[in-house]
Design a protein around this motif. Structure first.
Motif, PDB file in Angstrom:
ATOM      1  N   ARG A  30       0.665  -1.190   0.186  1.00  0.00           N
ATOM      2  CA  ARG A  30       0.048   0.125  -0.162  1.00  0.00           C
ATOM      3  C   ARG A  30       0.784   1.141   0.155  1.00  0.00           C
ATOM      4  O   ARG A  30       0.634   2.315  -0.801  1.00  0.00           O
ATOM      5  N   ALA A  31       1.811   1.318   0.978  1.00  0.00           N
ATOM      6  CA  ALA A  31       2.854   2.590   0.748  1.00  0.00           C
ATOM      7  C   ALA A  31       3.522   2.661  -0.508  1.00  0.00           C
ATOM      8  O   ALA A  31       3.646   3.645  -1.033  1.00  0.00           O
ATOM      9  N   ALA A  32       3.803   1.482  -1.039  1.00  0.00           N
ATOM     10  CA  ALA A  32       4.573   1.434  -2.451  1.00  0.00           C
ATOM     11  C   ALA A  32       3.776   2.263  -3.514  1.00  0.00           C
ATOM     12  O   ALA A  32       3.919   3.015  -4.461  1.00  0.00           O
ATOM     13  N   TRP A  34       1.241   4.194  -3.002  1.00  0.00           N
ATOM     14  CA  TRP A  34       0.957   5.634  -2.650  1.00  0.00           C
ATOM     15  C   TRP A  34       2.217   6.368  -3.337  1.00  0.00           C
ATOM     16  O   TRP A  34       1.972   7.466  -3.923  1.00  0.00           O
ATOM     17  N   HIS A  35       3.292   5.932  -2.884  1.00  0.00           N
ATOM     18  CA  HIS A  35       4.775   6.703  -3.284  1.00  0.00           C
ATOM     19  C   HIS A  35       4.864   6.891  -4.847  1.00  0.00           C
ATOM     20  O   HIS A  35       5.307   7.758  -5.510  1.00  0.00           O
ATOM     21  N   ARG A  36       4.819   5.808  -5.298  1.00  0.00           N
ATOM     22  CA  ARG A  36       5.128   5.462  -6.880  1.00  0.00           C
ATOM     23  C   ARG A  36       3.805   5.943  -7.662  1.00  0.00           C
ATOM     24  O   ARG A  36       4.034   6.360  -8.856  1.00  0.00           O
ATOM     25  N   GLN A  37       2.698   5.794  -7.315  1.00  0.00           N
ATOM     26  CA  GLN A  37       1.494   6.006  -8.395  1.00  0.00           C
ATOM     27  C   GLN A  37       0.423   6.894  -7.699  1.00  0.00           C
ATOM     28  O   GLN A  37      -0.540   7.167  -8.441  1.00  0.00           O
ATOM     29  N   GLY A  38       0.588   7.335  -6.449  1.00  0.00           N
ATOM     30  CA  GLY A  38      -0.381   8.260  -6.033  1.00  0.00           C
ATOM     31  C   GLY A  38      -1.642   7.620  -5.695  1.00  0.00           C
ATOM     32  O   GLY A  38      -2.745   8.295  -5.574  1.00  0.00           O
TER      33      GLY A  38
END
Length: 121
Positions: A30-32, A34-38
């Motif tokens: 979930r964090a990835a 958010w950080h990679r694709q918003g």
């Protein structure tokens, strides 16, 4: 066909899919996202504020459609499961399909569906 290290100790274990991710791995995914694709992925049961939970649920419903009685729980209802509604009524699942879950009221044996008792919204 590729194989992997078996997660199931049997002859078919090496061709079975990998086990589901752990809670920590899911949180990292979930964090990835958010950080990679918003992309925001938030389990509704982790949102403590009822207003915020309702807001996010309504946005998701508008974008993706209403959840079925099965998907609202994240897993299908099983026969024999007991539903404690908090209003003094107790229901037992007697039949479950993808479209409908039939329940029996413990008090008098009345039959209903989850939608009829307000659990299948």
């Amino acid at each position: 066909m590729s194989t992997h290290t078996p997660s199931i100790p049997c002859a078919l274990g090496r061709i079975a899919p990998a086990s589901p991710a752990s809670p920590d791995e899911l949180r990292a995914m979930r964090a990835a996202a958010w950080h990679r694709q918003g992309i925001v992925v938030v389990p509704l049961d982790e949102i403590g504020d009822a207003w915020e939970r309702a807001l996010l649920a309504s946005i998701a419903t508008r974008l993706y459609g209403a959840r079925s009685a099965t998907t609202q729980r994240g897993r299908p209802w099983r026969e024999g499961e007991v539903i404690e509604r908090g209003d003094g009524e107790t229901w037992t699942v007697i039949a479950a399909s993808a479209q409908c879950v039939t329940v029996r009221r413990r008090r008098d044996g009345a039959l209903a569906t989850l939608a009829q008792i307000g659990e299948g919204k």
